[in-house]
Design an enzyme around this catalytic site. Structure first.
Site, PDB file in Angstrom:
ATOM      1  N   ARG A 260       0.844  -1.198   0.000  1.00  0.00           N
ATOM      2  CA  ARG A 260       0.000   0.000   0.000  1.00  0.00           C
ATOM      3  C   ARG A 260       0.876   1.244   0.000  1.00  0.00           C
ATOM      4  O   ARG A 260       1.890   1.306   0.702  1.00  0.00           O
ATOM      5  CB  ARG A 260      -0.922   0.004   1.226  1.00  0.00           C
ATOM      6  CG  ARG A 260      -1.913  -1.149   1.193  1.00  0.00           C
ATOM      7  CD  ARG A 260      -2.878  -1.116   2.348  1.00  0.00           C
ATOM      8  NE  ARG A 260      -3.723  -2.308   2.328  1.00  0.00           N
ATOM      9  CZ  ARG A 260      -4.586  -2.636   3.282  1.00  0.00           C
ATOM     10  NH1 ARG A 260      -4.733  -1.839   4.340  1.00  0.00           N
ATOM     11  NH2 ARG A 260      -5.313  -3.737   3.189  1.00  0.00           N
ATOM     12  N   ARG A 275       2.510   1.036  10.353  1.00  0.00           N
ATOM     13  CA  ARG A 275       1.944   1.427   9.056  1.00  0.00           C
ATOM     14  C   ARG A 275       3.060   1.330   8.019  1.00  0.00           C
ATOM     15  O   ARG A 275       3.921   2.197   7.937  1.00  0.00           O
ATOM     16  CB  ARG A 275       1.393   2.850   9.131  1.00  0.00           C
ATOM     17  CG  ARG A 275       0.511   3.239   7.951  1.00  0.00           C
ATOM     18  CD  ARG A 275      -0.010   4.656   8.103  1.00  0.00           C
ATOM     19  NE  ARG A 275      -0.849   4.813   9.280  1.00  0.00           N
ATOM     20  CZ  ARG A 275      -2.151   4.565   9.315  1.00  0.00           C
ATOM     21  NH1 ARG A 275      -2.771   4.160   8.217  1.00  0.00           N
ATOM     22  NH2 ARG A 275      -2.849   4.725  10.428  1.00  0.00           N
ATOM     23  N   GLU A 347      -6.501  -0.820  15.474  1.00  0.00           N
ATOM     24  CA  GLU A 347      -7.121  -1.803  14.577  1.00  0.00           C
ATOM     25  C   GLU A 347      -6.125  -2.886  14.179  1.00  0.00           C
ATOM     26  O   GLU A 347      -4.984  -2.592  13.821  1.00  0.00           O
ATOM     27  CB  GLU A 347      -7.627  -1.109  13.312  1.00  0.00           C
ATOM     28  CG  GLU A 347      -8.226  -2.051  12.288  1.00  0.00           C
ATOM     29  CD  GLU A 347      -8.235  -1.484  10.878  1.00  0.00           C
ATOM     30  OE1 GLU A 347      -8.211  -2.289   9.928  1.00  0.00           O
ATOM     31  OE2 GLU A 347      -8.245  -0.247  10.735  1.00  0.00           O
ATOM     32  N   SER A 350     -10.319  -5.929  10.112  1.00  0.00           N
ATOM     33  CA  SER A 350     -11.624  -5.422   9.685  1.00  0.00           C
ATOM     34  C   SER A 350     -12.347  -6.557   8.984  1.00  0.00           C
ATOM     35  O   SER A 350     -11.790  -7.154   8.052  1.00  0.00           O
ATOM     36  CB  SER A 350     -11.480  -4.232   8.731  1.00  0.00           C
ATOM     37  OG  SER A 350     -11.159  -3.056   9.417  1.00  0.00           O
ATOM     38  N   ARG A 389       0.924  -6.393  12.643  1.00  0.00           N
ATOM     39  CA  ARG A 389       0.302  -5.794  13.827  1.00  0.00           C
ATOM     40  C   ARG A 389       0.159  -6.825  14.946  1.00  0.00           C
ATOM     41  O   ARG A 389       0.216  -6.477  16.131  1.00  0.00           O
ATOM     42  CB  ARG A 389      -1.033  -5.156  13.459  1.00  0.00           C
ATOM     43  CG  ARG A 389      -0.854  -3.964  12.538  1.00  0.00           C
ATOM     44  CD  ARG A 389      -2.068  -3.066  12.459  1.00  0.00           C
ATOM     45  NE  ARG A 389      -1.762  -1.862  11.673  1.00  0.00           N
ATOM     46  CZ  ARG A 389      -2.510  -0.778  11.644  1.00  0.00           C
ATOM     47  NH1 ARG A 389      -3.628  -0.726  12.357  1.00  0.00           N
ATOM     48  NH2 ARG A 389      -2.155   0.271  10.913  1.00  0.00           N
TER      49      ARG A 389
END
Length: 423
Positions: A260, A275, A347, A350, A389
């Site tokens: 990403r 990130r 988070e 999801s 994560r």
């Protein structure tokens, strides 16, 4: 993608649904384009019928030796008119499709209203927050002190938002991915699947990344895209297919590298590996009937929760509000893991039910048992979970006062029985 038939029959409801996402009414514009396009298609069909009749009449006249100048002039004029109508109809169809493709999914009625994450609803909180004698350290402090996490070298060879892991931390990251895949395939009914890491435009379009989120993805020089998540190839496994109802639900899971650009995240989470441009993630995807999808959403979310519970990580389940629900999702649960070093939940997964939104873009359908007509499938996706994560969470929640890290018991078989990572 939305069904224009639904917009025709429910224009006010469609606009009201978009208003929940803070979008202006658009049904009037869509229906005006649609009406003009349908009128053109009617004219085109009538003109084509007249053209065929003229062709037949001209042929008969020529065989009889009769003059055909008047009929041929009409045919030439009609041909030019039909070309203009067809071009106009095609332009209207492209405009209508572009408008529909740019609109997000309609929200499930159970999604709470609210403009941003402050209005998300915590559904439950699981686990006891760990206590520490002193101030808990963040993962990058622990990793660098162990000599097993190297950001400087990663920056030199790749740039910002990359990490090099060594030794036991590299093994721990690998173990996490393997553990998650084994858990989902052995206990939760998912089939492990290896998928391409590069996809084409149509594949990204099918799951909703294109055209709206092109800047969030990396593109290769030959026009393909590095996958931002395995959701993209896994969901598109059924693109263009008609599935028998008896084959559903289909559950797939994959461990892949994800890429990403992190567009728009400048200045956010710049320290550590929270990130990254490149990270590993176990992704779950389910293809279901509409009647199955709500239960499958719960099943998928519980599968992701079971990872965190097995690793003894405190977490909470959050139902996202209207303003925080993603473009393709109708309803999303976020799982947020406790990070002691940051002193807050972040988070880690999801899990989204996209209803028929992606299926319409992919033209993925199923045939109900005993029926002739087909219907769009429902698609669901969820992180099961983000490996990087999870590594951060294990390091921070299981850190010891001396800077060592306790390895959760389910991971020890993947690490040759190692119980503690230490210098």
């Amino acid at each position: 993608m939305h069904d224009i038939k639904f917009v025709r029959e429910n224009p006010d409801a469609f606009d009201a649904a978009l208003a929940r996402r803070n979008l202006p009414p658009i049904s009037a514009r869509l229906l005006a384009i649609d009406a003009a396009r349908r009128a053109d298609l009617t004219d085109l069909q009538e003109g084509q019928a007249r053209r065929n009749a003229l062709a037949k009449a001209i042929g008969q006249a020529k065989r009889a030796g009769d003059p055909t100048e008047t009929q041929e002039a009409e045919a030439a004029s009609l041909r030019a008119r039909l070309e203009a109508i067809e071009a106009r109809a095609n332009t209207a169809e492209a405009e209508q499709r572009a408008l529909l493709a740019a609109l997000p999914n309609l929200l499930d009625p159970t999604v709470p209203d609210g403009p941003d994450e402050a209005h998300n609803q915590v559904q439950k909180q699981v686990g006891t927050l760990p206590g520490f004698a002193g101030t808990p350290r963040q993962h990058f402090e622990l990793g660098e002190a162990l000599g097993l996490m190297d950001f400087d070298t990663a920056g030199r060879i790749a740039g910002a938002r990359f990490t090099v892991l060594h030794g036991a931390l590299a093994q721990l990251e690998r173990a996490l991915g393997q553990f998650m895949l084994d858990l989902h395939t052995r206990q939760h009914g998912f089939t492990e699947t290896a998928v391409p890491g590069l996809v084409n435009d149509a594949t990204l379009y099918g799951t909703g990344q294109l055209p709206k989120f092109a800047e969030d993805c990396f593109r290769t020089t030959d026009g393909r895209w590095l996958i931002p998540t395995a959701e993209v190839p896994l969901t598109n496994l059924v693109a263009g297919q008609i599935l028998p109802e008896a084959s559903l639900p289909i559950r797939r899971a994959a461990l892949t590298d994800c890429y990403r650009s992190e567009a728009g995240s400048a200045g956010r989470d710049t320290r550590g590996m929270l990130r990254q441009h490149q990270f590993r993630k176990v992704e779950m995807v389910t293809i279901a009937t509409p009647a199955q999808s709500e239960a499958e959403h719960e099943h998928m979310t519980r599968a992701a929760e079971s990872v965190l519970e097995a690793l003894e990580l405190p977490y909470r389940r959050v139902l996202l509000c209207a303003g925080d629900t993603g473009f393709a999702a109708a309803k999303t649960y976020d799982l947020e893991v406790w990070l002691p070093g940051q002193g807050r939940y972040r988070e880690i997964s999801s899990c989204s039910n996209c209803h028929a939104f992606q299926a319409r873009r992919m033209e993925a359908r199923y045939r109900p048992t005993g029926a002739k007509a087909t219907l769009p499938v429902h698609t669901l996706n969820g992180s099961g979970v983000a490996v990087g994560r999870a590594l951060i969470a294990v390091m921070e929640n299981h850190q010891n006062a001396d800077g060592s890290i306790r390895v959760p018991s389910p991971l020890r078989p993947y690490l040759g029985g190692l119980e503690t990572i230490a210098t």
